[in-house]
Scaffold this motif. Structure first.
Motif, PDB file in Angstrom:
ATOM      1  N   VAL A   1      -8.354  11.476  -9.198  1.00 49.97           N
ATOM      2  CA  VAL A   1      -7.948  12.351  -8.096  1.00 49.97           C
ATOM      3  C   VAL A   1      -6.491  12.783  -8.203  1.00 49.97           C
ATOM      4  N   GLY A   2      -5.812  12.314  -9.246  1.00 55.35           N
ATOM      5  CA  GLY A   2      -4.459  12.790  -9.530  1.00 55.35           C
ATOM      6  C   GLY A   2      -3.338  12.121  -8.776  1.00 55.35           C
ATOM      7  N   TYR A   3      -3.587  10.958  -8.177  1.00 49.05           N
ATOM      8  CA  TYR A   3      -2.520  10.255  -7.461  1.00 49.05           C
ATOM      9  C   TYR A   3      -1.676   9.429  -8.425  1.00 49.05           C
ATOM     10  N   GLU A   4      -0.376   9.479  -8.226  1.00 49.70           N
ATOM     11  CA  GLU A   4       0.521   8.545  -8.902  1.00 49.70           C
ATOM     12  C   GLU A   4       0.383   7.213  -8.184  1.00 49.70           C
ATOM     13  N   ILE A   5       0.717   6.137  -8.862  1.00 47.18           N
ATOM     14  CA  ILE A   5       0.550   4.796  -8.300  1.00 47.18           C
ATOM     15  C   ILE A   5       1.309   4.629  -6.983  1.00 47.18           C
ATOM     16  N   GLN A   6       2.537   5.140  -6.915  1.00 46.52           N
ATOM     17  CA  GLN A   6       3.349   5.003  -5.701  1.00 46.52           C
ATOM     18  C   GLN A   6       2.729   5.765  -4.530  1.00 46.52           C
ATOM     19  N   GLU A   7       2.236   6.963  -4.806  1.00 44.65           N
ATOM     20  CA  GLU A   7       1.629   7.791  -3.760  1.00 44.65           C
ATOM     21  C   GLU A   7       0.369   7.127  -3.202  1.00 44.65           C
ATOM     22  N   ALA A   8      -0.475   6.618  -4.094  1.00 44.01           N
ATOM     23  CA  ALA A   8      -1.712   5.965  -3.658  1.00 44.01           C
ATOM     24  C   ALA A   8      -1.401   4.700  -2.864  1.00 44.01           C
ATOM     25  N   ALA A   9      -0.438   3.921  -3.334  1.00 36.48           N
ATOM     26  CA  ALA A   9      -0.073   2.686  -2.633  1.00 36.48           C
ATOM     27  C   ALA A   9       0.394   3.002  -1.216  1.00 36.48           C
ATOM     28  N   LYS A  10       1.220   4.034  -1.087  1.00 33.86           N
ATOM     29  CA  LYS A  10       1.725   4.416   0.238  1.00 33.86           C
ATOM     30  C   LYS A  10       0.571   4.829   1.152  1.00 33.86           C
ATOM     31  N   LYS A  11      -0.361   5.624   0.634  1.00 32.11           N
ATOM     32  CA  LYS A  11      -1.506   6.076   1.429  1.00 32.11           C
ATOM     33  C   LYS A  11      -2.416   4.908   1.816  1.00 32.11           C
ATOM     34  N   LEU A  12      -2.471   3.873   0.957  1.00 32.01           N
ATOM     35  CA  LEU A  12      -3.291   2.700   1.252  1.00 32.01           C
ATOM     36  C   LEU A  12      -2.561   1.680   2.118  1.00 32.01           C
ATOM     37  N   GLY A  13      -1.246   1.894   2.318  1.00 32.26           N
ATOM     38  CA  GLY A  13      -0.452   0.987   3.147  1.00 32.26           C
ATOM     39  C   GLY A  13      -0.141  -0.340   2.472  1.00 32.26           C
ATOM     40  N   VAL A  14      -0.030  -0.296   1.136  1.00 33.45           N
ATOM     41  CA  VAL A  14       0.302  -1.513   0.381  1.00 33.45           C
ATOM     42  C   VAL A  14       1.468  -1.205  -0.551  1.00 33.45           C
ATOM     43  N   SER A  15       2.044  -2.255  -1.118  1.00 31.06           N
ATOM     44  CA  SER A  15       3.124  -2.048  -2.074  1.00 31.06           C
ATOM     45  C   SER A  15       2.555  -1.576  -3.409  1.00 31.06           C
ATOM     46  N   THR A  16       3.401  -0.942  -4.199  1.00 32.01           N
ATOM     47  CA  THR A  16       3.003  -0.512  -5.542  1.00 32.01           C
ATOM     48  C   THR A  16       2.566  -1.719  -6.361  1.00 32.01           C
ATOM     49  N   ARG A  17       3.281  -2.813  -6.200  1.00 39.08           N
ATOM     50  CA  ARG A  17       2.950  -4.038  -6.942  1.00 39.08           C
ATOM     51  C   ARG A  17       1.540  -4.531  -6.588  1.00 39.08           C
ATOM     52  N   THR A  18       1.197  -4.481  -5.298  1.00 40.07           N
ATOM     53  CA  THR A  18      -0.136  -4.915  -4.877  1.00 40.07           C
ATOM     54  C   THR A  18      -1.203  -4.020  -5.488  1.00 40.07           C
ATOM     55  N   LEU A  19      -0.987  -2.708  -5.461  1.00 32.87           N
ATOM     56  CA  LEU A  19      -1.979  -1.798  -6.033  1.00 32.87           C
ATOM     57  C   LEU A  19      -2.104  -2.001  -7.541  1.00 32.87           C
ATOM     58  N   LEU A  20      -0.992  -2.216  -8.214  1.00 35.59           N
ATOM     59  CA  LEU A  20      -1.056  -2.512  -9.653  1.00 35.59           C
ATOM     60  C   LEU A  20      -1.887  -3.766  -9.912  1.00 35.59           C
ATOM     61  N   ARG A  21      -1.705  -4.768  -9.079  1.00 42.03           N
ATOM     62  CA  ARG A  21      -2.458  -6.015  -9.213  1.00 42.03           C
ATOM     63  C   ARG A  21      -3.950  -5.751  -8.989  1.00 42.03           C
ATOM     64  N   TRP A  22      -4.278  -4.955  -7.971  1.00 46.78           N
ATOM     65  CA  TRP A  22      -5.678  -4.613  -7.711  1.00 46.78           C
ATOM     66  C   TRP A  22      -6.272  -3.813  -8.870  1.00 46.78           C
ATOM     67  N   GLU A  23      -5.474  -2.926  -9.454  1.00 45.97           N
ATOM     68  CA  GLU A  23      -5.978  -2.124 -10.563  1.00 45.97           C
ATOM     69  C   GLU A  23      -6.238  -2.983 -11.799  1.00 45.97           C
ATOM     70  N   THR A  24      -5.529  -4.077 -11.930  1.00 46.57           N
ATOM     71  CA  THR A  24      -5.753  -5.004 -13.035  1.00 46.57           C
ATOM     72  C   THR A  24      -6.960  -5.884 -12.745  1.00 46.57           C
ATOM     73  N   ASP A  25      -7.106  -6.303 -11.492  1.00 48.41           N
ATOM     74  CA  ASP A  25      -8.230  -7.154 -11.087  1.00 48.41           C
ATOM     75  C   ASP A  25      -8.555  -6.865  -9.633  1.00 48.41           C
ATOM     76  N   SER A  26      -9.606  -6.078  -9.404  1.00 49.92           N
ATOM     77  CA  SER A  26      -9.970  -5.688  -8.037  1.00 49.92           C
ATOM     78  C   SER A  26     -10.748  -6.775  -7.312  1.00 49.92           C
ATOM     79  N   GLY A  27     -11.091  -7.856  -7.993  1.00 53.55           N
ATOM     80  CA  GLY A  27     -11.853  -8.938  -7.384  1.00 53.55           C
ATOM     81  C   GLY A  27     -11.247  -9.512  -6.119  1.00 53.55           C
ATOM     82  N   PRO A  28      -9.915  -9.743  -6.078  1.00 48.73           N
ATOM     83  CA  PRO A  28      -9.315 -10.337  -4.872  1.00 48.73           C
ATOM     84  C   PRO A  28      -9.208  -9.403  -3.657  1.00 48.73           C
ATOM     85  N   MET A  29      -9.535  -8.127  -3.815  1.00 46.77           N
ATOM     86  CA  MET A  29      -9.446  -7.208  -2.674  1.00 46.77           C
ATOM     87  C   MET A  29     -10.475  -7.605  -1.609  1.00 46.77           C
ATOM     88  N   ASN A  30     -10.096  -7.455  -0.343  1.00 46.41           N
ATOM     89  CA  ASN A  30     -11.100  -7.698   0.696  1.00 46.41           C
ATOM     90  C   ASN A  30     -11.912  -6.414   0.900  1.00 46.41           C
TER      91      ASN A  30
END
Length: 136
Positions: free
Chosen positions: A14-43
């Motif tokens: 969808v063309g989002y940069e990591i920072q933009e997506a993290a902001k829209k999801l209400g999480v830190s860039t670091r958290t989104l990077l972690r989810w992108e590496t392993d989405s298992g821990p996401m609720n």
């Protein structure tokens, strides 16, 4: 399911940069990077929000480590092609370039980095030959 993609692939589609997506999801860039590496821990709520943001149904997003996603199966091959150089018929792959490419593809390379660091430590360690320090 064969048609699943990673969270990172969904974001990139969808063309989002990591920072933009993290902001829209209400999480830190670091958290989104972690989810992108392993989405298992996401609720479930976080997972659903990400799917909505990326315009993809949850059952089309791979849950787990990105490197285990069948759609990401060519990640290593892609990274090797980018990190390799051919000169006089010899193929050379820079470990630094390979690790950098893998990182850019969302692969956790921390274990490989630790292994390479341990090799560097062994290489730099002093060695004693059999004639050094021996009293004959």
């Amino acid at each position: 399911m064969n048609n699943q993609i990673t969270l990172k692939q969904a974001r990139m589609n969808v063309g989002y940069e990591i920072q933009e997506a993290a902001k829209k999801l209400g999480v830190s860039t670091r958290t989104l990077l972690r989810w992108e590496t392993d989405s298992g821990p996401m609720n479930l709520i976080e997972f659903h929000r990400a799917g909505q943001l990326y315009g993809i149904k949850g059952d089309h997003i791979f849950i787990g480590k990105a490197v285990d996603c069948p759609a990401a199966g060519n990640v290593l091959a892609k990274a090797i092609r980018k990190a390799a150089s051919v000169e006089a018929g010899q193929v050379t792959i820079s470990t630094e370039a390979l690790l950098s490419e893998l990182k850019s593809l969302g692969v956790d390379v921390s274990e490989a980095e630790r292994f390479l660091d341990s090799l560097d430590e062994k290489k730099d360690a002093p060695t004693i030959t059999s004639s050094e320090g021996a009293d004959y």
